[in-house]
Scaffold this motif. Structure first.
Motif, short mmCIF file in Angstrom:
data_model
loop_
_atom_site.label_atom_id
_atom_site.label_comp_id
_atom_site.label_asym_id
_atom_site.label_seq_id
_atom_site.Cartn_x
_atom_site.Cartn_y
_atom_site.Cartn_z
N LYS A 1 41.08 45.77 45.89
CA LYS A 1 40.84 46.42 44.60
C LYS A 1 39.36 46.40 44.24
O LYS A 1 38.60 45.54 44.71
N MET A 2 38.96 47.33 43.40
CA MET A 2 37.57 47.45 42.95
C MET A 2 37.38 46.63 41.68
O MET A 2 38.03 46.89 40.67
N VAL A 3 36.51 45.63 41.74
CA VAL A 3 36.36 44.68 40.64
C VAL A 3 34.90 44.53 40.26
O VAL A 3 34.05 44.27 41.12
N THR A 4 34.60 44.69 38.98
CA THR A 4 33.26 44.43 38.45
C THR A 4 33.33 43.20 37.56
O THR A 4 33.90 43.24 36.47
N PRO A 5 32.81 42.05 38.00
CA PRO A 5 32.90 40.82 37.20
C PRO A 5 32.14 40.95 35.88
O PRO A 5 31.09 41.61 35.81
N ARG A 6 32.65 40.30 34.88
CA ARG A 6 31.97 40.23 33.59
C ARG A 6 30.88 39.16 33.63
O ARG A 6 29.92 39.21 32.87
N GLY A 7 31.05 38.16 34.50
CA GLY A 7 30.07 37.10 34.62
C GLY A 7 30.56 35.75 34.14
O GLY A 7 29.76 34.83 33.93
N TYR A 8 31.86 35.59 33.99
CA TYR A 8 32.43 34.31 33.56
C TYR A 8 32.22 33.24 34.64
O TYR A 8 32.32 33.53 35.83
N ARG A 9 31.96 32.00 34.18
CA ARG A 9 31.86 30.88 35.12
C ARG A 9 33.25 30.57 35.66
O ARG A 9 34.23 30.54 34.92
N LEU A 10 33.34 30.35 36.95
CA LEU A 10 34.62 30.07 37.59
C LEU A 10 34.81 28.60 37.94
O LEU A 10 35.87 28.20 38.43
N ASP A 11 33.76 27.78 37.69
CA ASP A 11 33.92 26.36 38.02
C ASP A 11 34.23 25.54 36.78
O ASP A 11 34.27 26.04 35.68
#
Length: 248
Positions: free
Chosen positions: A238-248
């Protein structure tokens, strides 16, 4: 929305085409209407669900005619729904209705929003518009191509994701190629892109690709094209543009 009133004109966005993609507010407006007006293809999408209504439809490029007809019927006391594919404001008829109605009294206008193709197609592709984005039509019927070129260059320079409407037709067979050539002046050919066609209708299909490959891909008026930004990537196909949320 209150009870049925005389001299009311609803400008209704019916969403991508399938009944389940229509908002409850849009359905309510169509149920309240005495007569439904619209482009013939969009009228045919709603006709089976409202068999007790009267219908007035016109062909492509006759937008002014059908808006004038909707206003005329409303002024004569009918409750009218003018249907638009997707959203009634985004490339829809709401603006033209207001222009034609002007300051003349006698018709109460109510705009009913719907789900525009950028959003419904984006849902099929994954999450391509997760950050700032621009919606640009490649049709030069009402907008000079020079203006479209400027908007494409500005969106690319701003690292915006893009949703491109009207990317091609029988007459405009090379417009997407021309748009891609403009974008490739700024963006790398491996930029993640996508396409969704016949969104919410029979024959719905989608594809994730790259800007370099997109250039030579056939499209038509029923295709919506997506251009990713520098952060867009493919996740599980799928085509995904991250918003920039921290994943850790």
């Amino acid at each position: 929305m209150g009870g049925t009133q005389m001299n009311r004109l609803y400008i209704v966005g019916i969403g991508p085409g399938k009944r389940s993609g229509m908002t409850m507010e849009a359905d309510e407006a169509l149920r309240r209407a005495d007569v439904i007006v619209g482009y013939s293809k969009y009228v045919e999408l709603v006709r089976p669900y409202y068999p007790d209504k009267r219908f007035h439809d016109t062909g492509m490029t006759r937008e002014r005619e059908r808006c004038a007809e909707a206003l005329r019927l409303a002024r004569e006391g009918e409750t009218v729904a003018l249907v638009c594919s997707g959203d009634s404001v985004v490339y829809g008829m709401a603006g033209l209705i207001y222009e034609l109605a002007g300051e003349a009294p006698g018709v109460e206008l109510q705009v009913i929003p719907g789900v525009t193709a950028a959003l419904s197609g984006g849902a099929i592709l994954g999450a391509p518009l997760g950050h700032d984005f621009a919606v640009i039509s490649l049709s030069d019927l009402l907008t000079p191509w020079e203006t479209i070129e400027k908007r494409l260059r500005c969106a690319a320079a701003g690292d915006l994701c893009m949703s491109l409407y009207n990317p091609g037709s029988h007459r405009r067979t090379d417009y997407l190629q021309r748009a891609c050539d403009i974008l490739l002046e700024t963006l790398p050919p491996e930029t993640v892109c996508g396409m969704a066609r016949e969104i919410g209708r029979a024959g719905e299909n989608w594809q994730v690709t790259t800007l370099g490959r997109l250039r030579d891909t056939p499209v038509d008026m029923f295709t919506t094209v997506y251009i990713g930004n520098s952060m867009t990537r493919v996740i599980s196909g799928k085509m995904v543009t991250p918003r920039g949320y921290r994943l850790d």
